[in-house]
Scaffold this motif. Structure first.
Motif, mmCIF file in Angstrom:
data_model
loop_
_atom_site.group_PDB
_atom_site.id
_atom_site.type_symbol
_atom_site.label_atom_id
_atom_site.label_comp_id
_atom_site.label_asym_id
_atom_site.label_seq_id
_atom_site.Cartn_x
_atom_site.Cartn_y
_atom_site.Cartn_z
ATOM 1 N N VAL A 124 0.861 -1.184 0.000
ATOM 2 C CA VAL A 124 0.000 0.000 0.000
ATOM 3 C C VAL A 124 0.902 1.241 0.000
ATOM 4 C CG1 VAL A 124 -1.962 -1.078 1.184
ATOM 5 C CG2 VAL A 124 -0.171 0.022 2.523
ATOM 6 N N GLY A 125 0.347 2.341 -0.425
ATOM 7 C CA GLY A 125 1.100 3.599 -0.386
ATOM 8 C C GLY A 125 1.060 4.315 -1.715
ATOM 9 N N PRO A 126 1.670 5.483 -1.745
ATOM 10 C CA PRO A 126 1.594 6.309 -2.946
ATOM 11 C C PRO A 126 2.262 5.683 -4.176
ATOM 12 C CG PRO A 126 2.963 7.366 -1.267
ATOM 13 C CD PRO A 126 2.354 6.152 -0.654
ATOM 14 N N ARG A 127 3.206 4.798 -3.967
ATOM 15 C CA ARG A 127 3.865 4.131 -5.097
ATOM 16 C C ARG A 127 3.303 2.725 -5.313
ATOM 17 N NH1 ARG A 127 9.848 4.020 -3.871
ATOM 18 N NH2 ARG A 127 9.060 3.703 -1.790
ATOM 19 N N PHE A 128 2.099 2.494 -4.820
ATOM 20 C CA PHE A 128 1.487 1.170 -4.894
ATOM 21 C C PHE A 128 1.606 0.550 -6.282
ATOM 22 C CE2 PHE A 128 -2.198 -1.066 -6.561
ATOM 23 C CZ PHE A 128 -2.131 -2.250 -5.837
ATOM 24 N N ARG A 129 1.138 1.241 -7.296
ATOM 25 C CA ARG A 129 1.061 0.628 -8.633
ATOM 26 C C ARG A 129 2.433 0.240 -9.174
ATOM 27 N NH1 ARG A 129 -1.763 -0.941 -12.701
ATOM 28 N NH2 ARG A 129 -1.317 -0.392 -14.848
ATOM 29 N N SER A 130 3.392 1.115 -9.101
ATOM 30 C CA SER A 130 4.707 0.798 -9.660
ATOM 31 C C SER A 130 5.377 -0.331 -8.887
ATOM 32 C CB SER A 130 5.605 2.032 -9.712
ATOM 33 O OG SER A 130 5.889 2.505 -8.412
ATOM 34 N N VAL A 131 5.281 -0.318 -7.566
ATOM 35 C CA VAL A 131 5.883 -1.389 -6.753
ATOM 36 C C VAL A 131 5.127 -2.696 -6.979
ATOM 37 C CG1 VAL A 131 6.377 -2.153 -4.397
ATOM 38 C CG2 VAL A 131 6.817 0.225 -5.047
ATOM 39 N N HIS A 132 3.816 -2.618 -7.029
ATOM 40 C CA HIS A 132 2.974 -3.787 -7.267
ATOM 41 C C HIS A 132 3.374 -4.492 -8.567
ATOM 42 C CE1 HIS A 132 -0.867 -5.999 -6.874
ATOM 43 N NE2 HIS A 132 -1.053 -5.777 -8.162
ATOM 44 N N LEU A 133 3.533 -3.727 -9.630
ATOM 45 C CA LEU A 133 3.915 -4.294 -10.927
ATOM 46 C C LEU A 133 5.349 -4.817 -10.922
ATOM 47 C CD1 LEU A 133 2.224 -1.658 -13.258
ATOM 48 C CD2 LEU A 133 1.424 -3.984 -12.746
ATOM 49 N N GLN A 134 6.227 -4.100 -10.264
ATOM 50 C CA GLN A 134 7.625 -4.521 -10.186
ATOM 51 C C GLN A 134 7.755 -5.832 -9.416
ATOM 52 O OE1 GLN A 134 10.051 -1.381 -8.651
ATOM 53 N NE2 GLN A 134 11.972 -2.390 -9.143
ATOM 54 N N LEU A 135 6.951 -6.010 -8.400
ATOM 55 C CA LEU A 135 6.963 -7.264 -7.636
ATOM 56 C C LEU A 135 6.559 -8.444 -8.513
ATOM 57 C CD1 LEU A 135 5.435 -5.859 -4.371
ATOM 58 C CD2 LEU A 135 7.665 -6.977 -4.530
#
Length: 156
Positions: A42-53
């Motif tokens: 969760v957090g402001p960088r959710f989408r980019s971190v989510h996809l990178q994971l």
């Protein structure tokens, strides 16, 4: 019992099979850790971190299959069972529940660092025993180091 006869000597096969099994365990666990964090970031960088994971999950799953199939080709039965992974992984525990994006990045930096360290040990251990397996470990290490760098850059 060996169903497939390896071209390696017994001594070299022991070294290589330990390296392959260890790599399999670490890669399976890395895919599970990355997916666990992926579901809970969760957090402001959710989408980019989510996809990178998910990229790390895909890489770990692809390479775990390569490692397991190399073991099989050498006559060694790969073991990716949950109990084996839990007992042998070099990755530390990740937080449960929701994970702040910066903490998710930190968890992946640590997990990738642990796997890379052990993978580099396998590169060294297999050089004389089986350059083919060593080459696999070198390729895996290079790709994991790329992801390690990218996650580190997220928190720079």
């Amino acid at each position: 019992m060996y169903v497939v006869k390896s071209p390696l000597s017994d001594t070299d096969l022991r070294t290589v099979s330990e390296a392959l099994q260890g790599a399999l365990v670490d890669l399976v666990d890395l895919s599970l850790v990355a997916k666990q964090v992926h579901w809970n970031v969760v957090g402001p960088r959710f989408r980019s971190v989510h996809l990178q994971l998910d990229e790390v999950v895909d890489v770990a799953r692809t390479h775990s299959d390569t490692v397991a199939e190399r073991a099989s080709a050498l006559g060694v039965s790969p073991d990716g069972r949950a109990s084996t992974v839990a007992a042998g992984s070099g990755i530390g525990a990740v937080p449960s529940g929701w994970v702040k994006d910066s903490d998710a990045v930190g968890a992946l930096v640590a997990a990738l660092g642990a796997v890379i360290t052990r993978m580099r040990e396998r590169v060294a251990a297999t050089g004389d025993a089986d350059p083919v397996s060593q080459d696999i470990f070198i390729g895996i290490t290079a790709e994991l180091e790329k992801h390690h760098w990218m996650f580190q850059a997220e928190n720079a």
